[in-house]
Motif scaffolding. Structure first.
Motif, PDB file in Angstrom:
ATOM      1  N   GLN A  59       0.839  -1.095  -0.216  1.00  0.00           N
ATOM      2  CA  GLN A  59       0.072  -0.021   0.037  1.00  0.00           C
ATOM      3  C   GLN A  59       0.922   1.114  -0.082  1.00  0.00           C
ATOM      4  N   VAL A  60       0.437   1.896  -0.700  1.00  0.00           N
ATOM      5  CA  VAL A  60       1.535   3.451  -1.000  1.00  0.00           C
ATOM      6  C   VAL A  60       0.850   4.356  -0.065  1.00  0.00           C
ATOM      7  N   GLN A  61       1.770   5.177   0.787  1.00  0.00           N
ATOM      8  CA  GLN A  61       1.696   6.132   1.660  1.00  0.00           C
ATOM      9  C   GLN A  61       2.592   7.158   1.586  1.00  0.00           C
ATOM     10  N   LEU A  62       1.975   8.294   1.943  1.00  0.00           N
ATOM     11  CA  LEU A  62       3.206   9.291   2.342  1.00  0.00           C
ATOM     12  C   LEU A  62       3.287   9.452   3.821  1.00  0.00           C
ATOM     13  N   VAL A  63       4.394   9.329   4.400  1.00  0.00           N
ATOM     14  CA  VAL A  63       4.988   9.366   5.864  1.00  0.00           C
ATOM     15  C   VAL A  63       5.567  10.577   6.074  1.00  0.00           C
ATOM     16  N   GLU A  64       4.927  11.311   7.012  1.00  0.00           N
ATOM     17  CA  GLU A  64       5.319  12.588   7.595  1.00  0.00           C
ATOM     18  C   GLU A  64       6.352  12.773   8.848  1.00  0.00           C
ATOM     19  N   SER A  65       7.281  13.468   8.962  1.00  0.00           N
ATOM     20  CA  SER A  65       7.847  13.574  10.446  1.00  0.00           C
ATOM     21  C   SER A  65       8.428  14.709  10.423  1.00  0.00           C
ATOM     22  N   GLY A  66       8.978  15.257  11.520  1.00  0.00           N
ATOM     23  CA  GLY A  66       9.610  16.417  11.872  1.00  0.00           C
ATOM     24  C   GLY A  66       8.827  17.639  12.605  1.00  0.00           C
TER      25      GLY A  66
ATOM     26  N   LEU B 136      12.881  24.069  11.966  1.00  0.00           N
ATOM     27  CA  LEU B 136      12.338  22.588  12.108  1.00  0.00           C
ATOM     28  C   LEU B 136      12.676  22.225  10.480  1.00  0.00           C
ATOM     29  N   ARG B 137      12.878  20.828  10.438  1.00  0.00           N
ATOM     30  CA  ARG B 137      12.964  20.280   9.149  1.00  0.00           C
ATOM     31  C   ARG B 137      11.952  19.300   9.273  1.00  0.00           C
ATOM     32  N   LEU B 138      10.900  19.289   8.327  1.00  0.00           N
ATOM     33  CA  LEU B 138       9.878  18.326   7.835  1.00  0.00           C
ATOM     34  C   LEU B 138      10.343  17.472   6.963  1.00  0.00           C
ATOM     35  N   SER B 139       9.990  16.147   6.849  1.00  0.00           N
ATOM     36  CA  SER B 139      10.371  15.164   5.806  1.00  0.00           C
ATOM     37  C   SER B 139       9.051  14.576   5.453  1.00  0.00           C
ATOM     38  N   CYS B 140       9.068  14.131   4.340  1.00  0.00           N
ATOM     39  CA  CYS B 140       7.754  13.122   3.722  1.00  0.00           C
ATOM     40  C   CYS B 140       8.292  12.206   2.749  1.00  0.00           C
ATOM     41  N   THR B 141       7.967  10.981   3.222  1.00  0.00           N
ATOM     42  CA  THR B 141       8.828   9.721   2.481  1.00  0.00           C
ATOM     43  C   THR B 141       7.467   8.970   2.026  1.00  0.00           C
ATOM     44  N   VAL B 142       7.721   8.721   0.584  1.00  0.00           N
ATOM     45  CA  VAL B 142       6.858   7.672  -0.111  1.00  0.00           C
ATOM     46  C   VAL B 142       7.129   6.233   0.298  1.00  0.00           C
ATOM     47  N   SER B 143       6.101   5.634   0.954  1.00  0.00           N
ATOM     48  CA  SER B 143       6.443   4.259   1.465  1.00  0.00           C
ATOM     49  C   SER B 143       5.561   3.228   0.497  1.00  0.00           C
ATOM     50  N   GLY B 144       6.158   1.967   0.091  1.00  0.00           N
ATOM     51  CA  GLY B 144       5.176   1.481  -0.677  1.00  0.00           C
ATOM     52  C   GLY B 144       6.020   1.407  -2.236  1.00  0.00           C
ATOM     53  N   SER B 145       5.493   0.443  -2.997  1.00  0.00           N
ATOM     54  CA  SER B 145       6.320   0.478  -4.357  1.00  0.00           C
ATOM     55  C   SER B 145       5.466   1.324  -5.439  1.00  0.00           C
ATOM     56  N   ILE B 146       6.425   2.188  -6.093  1.00  0.00           N
ATOM     57  CA  ILE B 146       5.840   2.896  -7.133  1.00  0.00           C
ATOM     58  C   ILE B 146       6.915   2.968  -8.314  1.00  0.00           C
TER      59      ILE B 146
ATOM     60  N   LYS C 208      12.991   8.814  -2.056  1.00  0.00           N
ATOM     61  CA  LYS C 208      11.409   8.813  -2.199  1.00  0.00           C
ATOM     62  C   LYS C 208      11.097   9.993  -1.071  1.00  0.00           C
ATOM     63  N   THR C 209      11.826  11.245  -0.867  1.00  0.00           N
ATOM     64  CA  THR C 209      11.563  11.926   0.177  1.00  0.00           C
ATOM     65  C   THR C 209      11.582  13.434  -0.178  1.00  0.00           C
TER      66      THR C 209
END
Length: 122
Positions: free
Chosen positions: A1-8, A18-28, A76-77
């Motif tokens: 399942q494809v998701q965008l996962v944020e942190s920071g 601050l530094r925000l990150s957003c990573t694509v998880s899953g196969s694309i 993928k970030t």
């Protein structure tokens, strides 16, 4: 399942960073344009920065000169470097990405992260 996962996100004093990150998880297959939005209670989500596949960037006037968007496609970030933060930057921040899931289908989909809270104290 494809998701965008944020942190920071978090709590920071005015003038801080601050530094925000957003990573694509899953196969694309590929990642298209990516962007960061903010939303405060009772208001619509608002675009503050975006970046094309070629690395061209655009910023809202409210963050120009203080925020920097960048991307690392190998990871993928997408990142949002936030400097000289102000109390009015307090909001929930969301990333968005246009993704192509498979090479067989030339269809792109819009994905959103779950959001990360940024609170700037005066």
């Amino acid at each position: 399942q494809v998701q965008l996962v944020e942190s920071g996100g978090g709590l920071v004093q005015a003038g801080g960073s601050l530094r925000l990150s957003c990573t694509v998880s899953g196969s694309i297959f590929s990642i298209g344009p990516m962007g960061w939005y903010l939303q405060t209670p009772g208001k619509q989500r608002e675009l503050i920065a975006d970046i094309t596949t070629g690395g061209s960037t655009k910023y809202a006037d409210s963050v120009k000169g203080r925020f920097t968007i960048s991307r690392d496609d190998a990871k993928k970030t997408v990142y949002l470097e936030m400097n000289n933060l102000k109390p009015e930057d307090t909001a929930r921040y969301y990333c968005k990405a246009i993704l192509r899931i498979t090479p067989q289908r030339a269809v792109e989909y819009q994905y959103w992260g779950q959001g990360t809270q940024v609170t700037v104290s005066s």
